[in-house]
Design a protein around this motif. Sequence first.
Motif, PDB file in Angstrom:
ATOM      1  N   HIS A 179       0.961  -1.150  -0.158  1.00  0.00           N
ATOM      2  CA  HIS A 179      -0.078  -0.010  -0.032  1.00  0.00           C
ATOM      3  C   HIS A 179       0.869   1.163  -0.011  1.00  0.00           C
ATOM      4  N   ASP A 229      -7.980   0.306  -6.884  1.00  0.00           N
ATOM      5  CA  ASP A 229      -8.528  -0.885  -6.334  1.00  0.00           C
ATOM      6  C   ASP A 229      -7.465  -1.691  -5.476  1.00  0.00           C
ATOM      7  N   ASN A 236      -7.065  -0.193  -1.876  1.00  0.00           N
ATOM      8  CA  ASN A 236      -8.494  -0.409  -1.551  1.00  0.00           C
ATOM      9  C   ASN A 236      -8.023  -1.999  -0.703  1.00  0.00           C
ATOM     10  N   ASP A 237      -7.653  -2.797  -1.707  1.00  0.00           N
ATOM     11  CA  ASP A 237      -7.608  -4.204  -1.158  1.00  0.00           C
ATOM     12  C   ASP A 237      -6.499  -4.208  -0.200  1.00  0.00           C
ATOM     13  N   ALA A 258      -5.278  -2.283   2.012  1.00  0.00           N
ATOM     14  CA  ALA A 258      -6.061  -1.894   3.159  1.00  0.00           C
ATOM     15  C   ALA A 258      -6.926  -2.646   3.726  1.00  0.00           C
ATOM     16  N   ARG A 259      -7.762  -3.158   3.156  1.00  0.00           N
ATOM     17  CA  ARG A 259      -8.745  -4.201   3.714  1.00  0.00           C
ATOM     18  C   ARG A 259      -8.144  -5.322   4.241  1.00  0.00           C
ATOM     19  N   ILE A 260      -7.123  -5.905   3.290  1.00  0.00           N
ATOM     20  CA  ILE A 260      -6.498  -7.134   3.856  1.00  0.00           C
ATOM     21  C   ILE A 260      -5.787  -6.843   5.125  1.00  0.00           C
ATOM     22  N   GLY A 294      -6.074  -4.435   7.431  1.00  0.00           N
ATOM     23  CA  GLY A 294      -7.284  -4.338   8.482  1.00  0.00           C
ATOM     24  C   GLY A 294      -7.814  -5.578   9.083  1.00  0.00           C
ATOM     25  N   HIS A 295      -8.025  -6.397   8.111  1.00  0.00           N
ATOM     26  CA  HIS A 295      -8.760  -7.759   8.448  1.00  0.00           C
ATOM     27  C   HIS A 295      -7.796  -8.464   9.008  1.00  0.00           C
TER      28      HIS A 295
END
Length: 137
Positions: A25, A70, A73-74, A76-78, A80-81
Amino acid sequence: MADQLDLYVSSDELDPIADAARGLHDELTEHGRMAETDERAAGEALSAHRFATGRSLTLLAEGWSRQVDDLLNDCARISGHLDQTVGAHTELEYQIQAEFQHLQQSPSAYDRIVALAGVAEPAPHDPPPTEIDWGKA
């Protein structure tokens, strides 16, 4: 391993993946759009001279920009998850253990069924429930 929870997830295993997602990221944020300005300018210049490749280059720049967005965003999502996964699995494991302990505290199968069904306990003057031997020899 007997002390280890069934849904145990090690932060030692997940942290490197989350770190890699954060690193990607950060790198994309810094370097992912370096050519975009020049690419768009070249596309506009070629289009101004009626070259068909100008429009293609502009579309390529727009597509690249969407792909970078995209991927950012992916990542950041990974990240955070994975940061939340260890705690969530541990909490879920303790909830499941507590539910099983609650079910095991009832002294008989009859009491467990009555508790699960939400039926009121029989009055003291009622005869005790009949126990059925289901093939125990």
